[in-house]
Structure formats: C-alpha cells, structure tokens
Scaffold this active site. Structure first.
Site, PDB file in Angstrom:
ATOM      1  N   ARG A  70       0.841  -1.190   0.000  1.00  0.00           N
ATOM      2  CA  ARG A  70       0.000   0.000   0.000  1.00  0.00           C
ATOM      3  C   ARG A  70       0.881   1.248   0.000  1.00  0.00           C
ATOM      4  O   ARG A  70       2.009   1.220   0.469  1.00  0.00           O
ATOM      5  CB  ARG A  70      -0.909   0.024   1.238  1.00  0.00           C
ATOM      6  CG  ARG A  70      -2.027  -0.997   1.183  1.00  0.00           C
ATOM      7  CD  ARG A  70      -2.939  -0.897   2.394  1.00  0.00           C
ATOM      8  NE  ARG A  70      -2.297  -1.344   3.602  1.00  0.00           N
ATOM      9  CZ  ARG A  70      -1.761  -0.565   4.517  1.00  0.00           C
ATOM     10  NH1 ARG A  70      -1.796   0.770   4.360  1.00  0.00           N
ATOM     11  NH2 ARG A  70      -1.192  -1.045   5.588  1.00  0.00           N
ATOM     12  N   TYR A 202      -1.506  -3.677  -6.682  1.00  0.00           N
ATOM     13  CA  TYR A 202      -1.341  -4.323  -5.370  1.00  0.00           C
ATOM     14  C   TYR A 202      -2.683  -4.405  -4.626  1.00  0.00           C
ATOM     15  O   TYR A 202      -3.459  -3.435  -4.610  1.00  0.00           O
ATOM     16  CB  TYR A 202      -0.312  -3.553  -4.514  1.00  0.00           C
ATOM     17  CG  TYR A 202      -0.286  -4.096  -3.108  1.00  0.00           C
ATOM     18  CD1 TYR A 202       0.294  -5.346  -2.854  1.00  0.00           C
ATOM     19  CD2 TYR A 202      -0.916  -3.434  -2.065  1.00  0.00           C
ATOM     20  CE1 TYR A 202       0.261  -5.890  -1.584  1.00  0.00           C
ATOM     21  CE2 TYR A 202      -0.949  -3.977  -0.789  1.00  0.00           C
ATOM     22  CZ  TYR A 202      -0.362  -5.206  -0.547  1.00  0.00           C
ATOM     23  OH  TYR A 202      -0.411  -5.753   0.704  1.00  0.00           O
ATOM     24  N   LYS A 211      -9.655  -2.599   1.558  1.00  0.00           N
ATOM     25  CA  LYS A 211      -9.343  -1.445   2.401  1.00  0.00           C
ATOM     26  C   LYS A 211     -10.156  -0.213   1.993  1.00  0.00           C
ATOM     27  O   LYS A 211     -10.609   0.554   2.844  1.00  0.00           O
ATOM     28  CB  LYS A 211      -7.849  -1.130   2.316  1.00  0.00           C
ATOM     29  CG  LYS A 211      -6.946  -2.299   2.685  1.00  0.00           C
ATOM     30  CD  LYS A 211      -7.154  -2.732   4.102  1.00  0.00           C
ATOM     31  CE  LYS A 211      -6.093  -3.730   4.559  1.00  0.00           C
ATOM     32  NZ  LYS A 211      -6.347  -4.200   5.920  1.00  0.00           N
ATOM     33  N   HIS A 231     -10.705  -2.515  11.501  1.00  0.00           N
ATOM     34  CA  HIS A 231      -9.569  -3.326  11.014  1.00  0.00           C
ATOM     35  C   HIS A 231      -9.298  -4.413  12.057  1.00  0.00           C
ATOM     36  O   HIS A 231      -8.327  -4.335  12.805  1.00  0.00           O
ATOM     37  CB  HIS A 231      -8.363  -2.392  10.840  1.00  0.00           C
ATOM     38  CG  HIS A 231      -7.203  -3.005  10.134  1.00  0.00           C
ATOM     39  ND1 HIS A 231      -5.909  -2.556  10.313  1.00  0.00           N
ATOM     40  CD2 HIS A 231      -7.119  -4.030   9.252  1.00  0.00           C
ATOM     41  CE1 HIS A 231      -5.090  -3.260   9.567  1.00  0.00           C
ATOM     42  NE2 HIS A 231      -5.787  -4.161   8.911  1.00  0.00           N
ATOM     43  N   SER A 253      -1.173  -3.667  10.522  1.00  0.00           N
ATOM     44  CA  SER A 253      -0.863  -4.612   9.446  1.00  0.00           C
ATOM     45  C   SER A 253       0.360  -5.453   9.804  1.00  0.00           C
ATOM     46  O   SER A 253       1.325  -4.953  10.375  1.00  0.00           O
ATOM     47  CB  SER A 253      -0.569  -3.836   8.165  1.00  0.00           C
ATOM     48  OG  SER A 253      -1.635  -2.964   7.903  1.00  0.00           O
ATOM     49  N   CYS A 255       0.929  -7.832  11.948  1.00  0.00           N
ATOM     50  CA  CYS A 255       1.265  -8.087  13.364  1.00  0.00           C
ATOM     51  C   CYS A 255       0.673  -9.413  13.821  1.00  0.00           C
ATOM     52  O   CYS A 255       0.491  -9.630  15.021  1.00  0.00           O
ATOM     53  CB  CYS A 255       0.738  -6.975  14.261  1.00  0.00           C
ATOM     54  SG  CYS A 255       1.777  -5.510  14.261  1.00  0.00           S
ATOM     55  N   ASP A 282      -9.197  -9.884   9.000  1.00  0.00           N
ATOM     56  CA  ASP A 282      -8.723  -8.526   8.707  1.00  0.00           C
ATOM     57  C   ASP A 282      -9.751  -7.428   8.971  1.00  0.00           C
ATOM     58  O   ASP A 282      -9.388  -6.354   9.410  1.00  0.00           O
ATOM     59  CB  ASP A 282      -8.266  -8.464   7.244  1.00  0.00           C
ATOM     60  CG  ASP A 282      -7.419  -7.230   6.938  1.00  0.00           C
ATOM     61  OD1 ASP A 282      -6.569  -6.878   7.778  1.00  0.00           O
ATOM     62  OD2 ASP A 282      -7.604  -6.616   5.868  1.00  0.00           O
ATOM     63  N   ARG A 371       2.162 -12.288  -0.713  1.00  0.00           N
ATOM     64  CA  ARG A 371       0.818 -12.601  -0.209  1.00  0.00           C
ATOM     65  C   ARG A 371       0.248 -13.874  -0.798  1.00  0.00           C
ATOM     66  O   ARG A 371       0.658 -14.320  -1.868  1.00  0.00           O
ATOM     67  CB  ARG A 371      -0.128 -11.442  -0.581  1.00  0.00           C
ATOM     68  CG  ARG A 371       0.260 -10.096   0.018  1.00  0.00           C
ATOM     69  CD  ARG A 371      -0.286  -9.959   1.397  1.00  0.00           C
ATOM     70  NE  ARG A 371       0.138  -8.744   2.067  1.00  0.00           N
ATOM     71  CZ  ARG A 371      -0.586  -8.156   3.023  1.00  0.00           C
ATOM     72  NH1 ARG A 371      -1.752  -8.644   3.379  1.00  0.00           N
ATOM     73  NH2 ARG A 371      -0.129  -7.090   3.642  1.00  0.00           N
TER      74      ARG A 371
END
Ligand code: OXD
Ligand code: MN
Length: 587
Positions: A70, A202, A211, A231, A253, A255, A282, A371
């Site tokens: 991002r 992406y 998002k 989130h 993000s 974590c 998420d 990913r």
C-alpha cells in the site's frame, strides 16, 4: 430495468467513454468465467501455474517491482472540508481530485478489456452486508475479487433489490495504468461513496472491496448510520463445555492477525476440548443488535495474507489451506515449482520474487509483503457461523501493537470510555505492509491509521457514542505479544500460546477471575495465567506483567500530545480519562 441498474449502466457508459476500452465484460462470478480468465492470464504471463501435483490450481503472480505494498502517501480522502478528513488523512478537494484522476483515466483502457465486477461485502443475505461495483482493467484484480468477495450475479441482484429501497452501492474505478509510481493515486470520495484508484495492481490499492470500501468508505458510512467498520479479526473461542465466545481484535498490518484468527490451541488445551473458530482475519463490521450486544460479520470471503513467516509451526491451518486453489503474489519458487517464502523450514528457493535466479545477496527470496489469496472456506478452522446473516455476538474487543518495551502482555480497560482511550492510544512499530521505514513506533489508533475515512477526533467520538443505556458492550483489552527482555529476546512465545491470554480475557468477561487493579487498567495475577509447562522464567513472567510507572507517565504525556493534535475534535471525555490515568500514576 430498475433505476439502480440504469444508474449503474450510465456510470459504466461514462467510464467507458473516458477510459476507451476495447471490450466491456460484466462479471457473473461463474466457474466458466473464472477458468476463461485464468487461461487468459496464463497465456499473457500474468499468472504462472505452480506444481499441479502438490498445489493443484495454484498460481504465482509477479507484480511490477515497484508495486508491492500500500502507498499511504498517495492515498487520499477527498471530503469537501479538509477538517472532515482530519490530520490522520492526506486530503484533496473533491473537484481537484476528480480532475486529476479523470486526466489519468482518460484513454487508459485503450487496447484493454474493462471488467465490471458487482460484489457484496459480507454474506449475500445479511442485512449488515453492503454492495459495490468495481470497474477495472486488471484480470488479476477480477481473479482476486472473486476470492475476496461475493462477486457476480447474486451481488448484482442484491444491488438491484436494494436500489428499490433507496440503498446506494459503492462505485470503485480502478486501472493499473502504466504501474508507474509517479502516476499513482488512491482517492476516496466518502460523501459520493466513490473510489478512484490508478497506477497500482497491489491488493490493498486495487482490490477496492477491501481497504478502500470495507474500511475507508464503510467507516464513514458507519458513523452516519450508527455502526462500526474496523480493522479487526474475528475469532470464536470454544471452551471444553462447548460454549463459544467471539473476540474481535485490532492489530496494525502484519502483526499476526491471520495467525491469531487461525490459532491452534496448545496441546493441553486441545486435549481438554478447547477449539478456535475463524470468522475473519482482517475486517469486522459491527452493529448494535436489539439485545444491546454488538453483532459482527466479516465482510470478506477470503484471506489476503502475508506469506513470509507462515509455517507449520506458526499457522498450520493457513499452510494447509494454501495447498490448492490459491493465488500467490511475489513469493519465490523452488526447483520443483512449489511456492516458497522465508520461514518455511523445508525447500530451497531457486527463483526469487522477481523471477531472478535466487542469490542471498539480492535480499529475501520472497518479498517481505508477498501474499496469498485464498477462499475462507478452505480454512479448516472456518467457523460454521461465519456466514450467519445476523453475524456473531462480540464478547471482547482486543487492541494490540508491536511494542518491544513498556506495554504489558495484557490489561483490561475499566469501562468503555477507558477502552476507547486504550484503542485511541494504540501504537506499534511499523512493518512491511506499507512502503516506508520499518520498525518505527507510530500511533495507530484502533489499527485504523491508514484506513479511517474521516477525522480521527470524530471517529473517537463515534466509538464513545455506543455507550448508551441498555447497551451490553464488549469488554475491552490490550495485548502485546512482542515485548522483549533485556537480552533482546521475545519474552512471550506467542502463536498458539496466545490462547492462554485469551482464556484469561474470557474469564474476565464472565467475571470468574479477580485481577490486579493498576493505574493503566486491570492486569492478571501471575497465578491466574496458565503458563505452567511453558518453561518461562518466573522473572520473565513478572516482567511481562510489570507496569513501569515512570515509563507510563511519559507514555500518557505523549498520548495527551497526540490527542491534542486533533484539536477541538478530540472528545473531552478522552482527555478527562487520560488525566484520570495521569493522576493515578502519581500515586
Ligand atoms: C492488509 C494490511 O493487507 O493491513 O491487511 O495492509
Ligand atoms: Mn489489514
């Protein structure tokens, strides 16, 4: 034709006039369509088939090397008033932003196919779900949206039905453009329920349901309509008595949200009958139910997870689900054409994420933000209630960050206002999920810093507003799996053992265990955390549960300065709560 479909057709015509594609395809979400698209991408080299024996129907996509994460500095919220986007967002006036984006989109689809993707965020029959339409010139985006959302004819039918009730859909326009970082913007127009994204393929920039819609636009809608778009992962914890309680947890993000959502209980817990059910990894949409509780759905239908670090040890459920029907992006490959990333104990990469012969001197074989995209249904722990139209009731909200020092393993908020302050004060060391320096501590309230579609001051006030008579709100907690000892090593084993902390959290929710009351909140008595058998040094356990008053005085001072940065919009109740804690720390 309903007026909603007419409006959709008009918008598609308008976009086609601007972008000038060779062809327009309306996606129906069928298997035949998916096969055709896959064949096309393989023929074009957009997808590389992986080993069909070990990974049937799995593909590798290699992105442009400057398009791997991002781009927060190029992500804007375009409200008429700058203050409504707040200091937490980059801002541009809507007219200027539209003009800028339309200039980029002009003629950008010449020679390309334009795909129209109707999608539903959330179970197709849930009143909490919302619909959108993404227009894109990227078949890779179509293939990913097919996994991540309920996409195609059923979504289109819902859009039409909802049109009759006056409910709008979110419009997202996307083009990969030339994948030129100099010509890249992700713009949000919350008041118009519109997204325009140009120049990136992406996931977080291009799969607009995720998002852009489910967090930035939805958070704005949620404030207007009285719900929360967060989130957060959602996980169900079933105890040996067969009772399941649901926890929603916000972490910045990369974590470990996906790992926590798919946690496998430690052996002793498994044998005793504990089970963990994944609802989402998420995003969480929560709405107050008639019973006063918050009911939550996962608006997504798949996982777009970080590959590196995923292994049999860290996340066996994830590893197992990646064995078939998965799109991998920017991972490395082995000699036998299997996907590979750092953290897998077996296999040797021969090609790195850019397709070069692997050489350790070139850096990691898989990109740190590489990913996988996979359907949620492929996860062995996917909850049987994940698709319930009414959602699942949330018993606890957990905030967490990556903090090497200061922040204890777990503590509980005194009440909702204190919980909102804990969420508003969250901070974490940055990771590779966004471009920029890694490892720098930054405030990331509710893990929404990159995703809140409006002024954080108003957002905190919105959170506080749920504390109404009759509300049965979740208890709020903060965890930190990442605290390090003086030897620089992590003090807590993490992963499956995090269930030991969740168990304490659920006992607190039930009111079945006492706690140690401190200035920063309620902490476990060391004896109440089930850490027997972990082989932890008792000194480390007390370090994990230690409240360093001097360090917290500094932290509380910094939180004050942070709240001040939202000026008038920061709710007075949060300032008062912070002052109460500052006073208590003096004792
Ligand atoms: C994600 C992120 O991809 O938070 O989930 O960046
Ligand atoms: Mn995320």
């Amino acid at each position: 034709m309903s007026s909603q479909l007419e409006a959709l057709n008009r918008w598609v015509d308008e976009v086609a006039r601007l972008t000038q594609p060779d062809r327009i395809v309306w996606c129906d979400g069928s298997d035949a369509e998916a096969r055709q698209l896959n064949d096309l991408m393989v023929a074009r080299g957009d997808l590389i088939p992986l080993n069909a024996n070990t990974h049937p129907n799995c593909f590798l996509h290699r992105s442009s090397k400057s398009d791997v994460a991002r781009v927060e500095h190029l992500t804007l919220v375009c409200t008429p008033e700058r203050e409504d986007a707040g200091p937490n967002n980059h801002w541009m006036a809507p007219a200027e932003a539209h003009a800028k984006m339309d200039a980029l989109f002009a003629g950008c689809m010449k020679g390309r196919t334009m795909y129209v993707i109707p999608y539903c965020m959330g179970p197709i029959d849930s009143p909490i779900s919302r619909c959108g339409v993404e227009i894109t010139d990227s078949p890779y985006v179509v293939a990913n949206m097919r996994i991540m959302t309920r996409m195609g004819s059923a979504a289109l039918a819902r859009i039409e039905r909802e049109g009759a009730q006056g409910k709008p859909f979110v419009k997202g326009l996307h083009s990969i453009g030339e994948l030129d970082p100099e010509r890249r913007f992700i713009m949000h127009f919350p008041e118009e329920l519109t997204i325009k994204s140009f120049g990136s393929g992406y996931g977080g920039n291009a799969l607009l349901g995720k998002k852009c819609h489910a967090l930035r636009i939805a958070s704005y809608q949620a404030r207007r309509e009285g719900w929360l778009a967060e989130h957060m992962l959602i996980v169900g914890i079933e105890n040996p008595k067969g009772e399941t309680k649901y926890v929603a947890a916000a972490f910045p993000s990369a974590c470990g949200k996906t790992n926590l959502a798919m946690l496998i209980p430690p052996e002793g817990y498994r044998k005793a009958g504990w089970k963990v059910w994944t609802v989402g990894d998420d995003i969480c949409w929560m709405t107050p139910g008639a019973d006063g509780r918050l009911w939550a759905i996962n608006p997504e239908a798949g996982f777009f997870g970080v590959a590196p670090g995923t292994s049999q040890k860290t996340n066996p459920n994830a590893l197992a689900m990646l064995g078939h029907d998965t799109i991998f992006t920017n991972v490395a490959v082995t000699a036998d054409n299997n996907p590979w990333w750092e953290g897998l104990p077996d296999g040797t990469p021969v090609k790195d994420w850019q397709g070069r012969d692997y050489q350790p001197g070139n850096g990691p074989a898989a990109h740190p933000n590489s990913r996988f995209t996979v359907a949620a249904k492929q996860c062995a722990s996917f909850s049987p209630h994940a698709e319930d139209a009414k959602g699942v009731p949330i018993s606890a909200i957990v905030f967490g960050g990556r903090r090497e020092s200061l922040v204890p393993l777990v503590f509980q908020a005194r009440d909702w206002t204190h919980g909102v302050l804990i969420g508003a004060a969250m901070a974490s060391e940055t990771t590779a999920a966004a471009t920029g320096a890694v490892g720098v501590v930054r405030r990331d309230p509710m893990a929404m810093k990159p995703f809140c579609g409006y002024n954080y001051g108003d957002y905190f006030a919105h959170w506080l507003s749920f504390d109404q008579p009759g509300a049965k709100l979740p208890q709020v907690f903060h965890v930190n799996w990442f605290r390090k000892g003086s030897d620089g090593k992590f003090l807590w084993p993490g992963f499956g053992d995090n269930l030991r902390v969740l168990e304490w959290i659920l006992k607190r929710v039930e009111g079945s265990t006492a706690a140690h009351d401190t200035a920063i909140g309620h902490l476990p008595h060391a004896a109440d955390l089930d850490v027997a058998g972990l082989g932890l040094d008792p000194h480390h356990v007390s370090e994990l549960l230690h409240v360093d008053a001097e360090g917290w005085k500094r932290e509380i001072g910094e939180i004050g300065a942070y709240l001040d940065s939202y000026g008038e919009r920061a709710p007075a109740a949060l300032h008062r709560e912070r002052e109460r804690i500052a006073e208590a720390l003096k004792d």
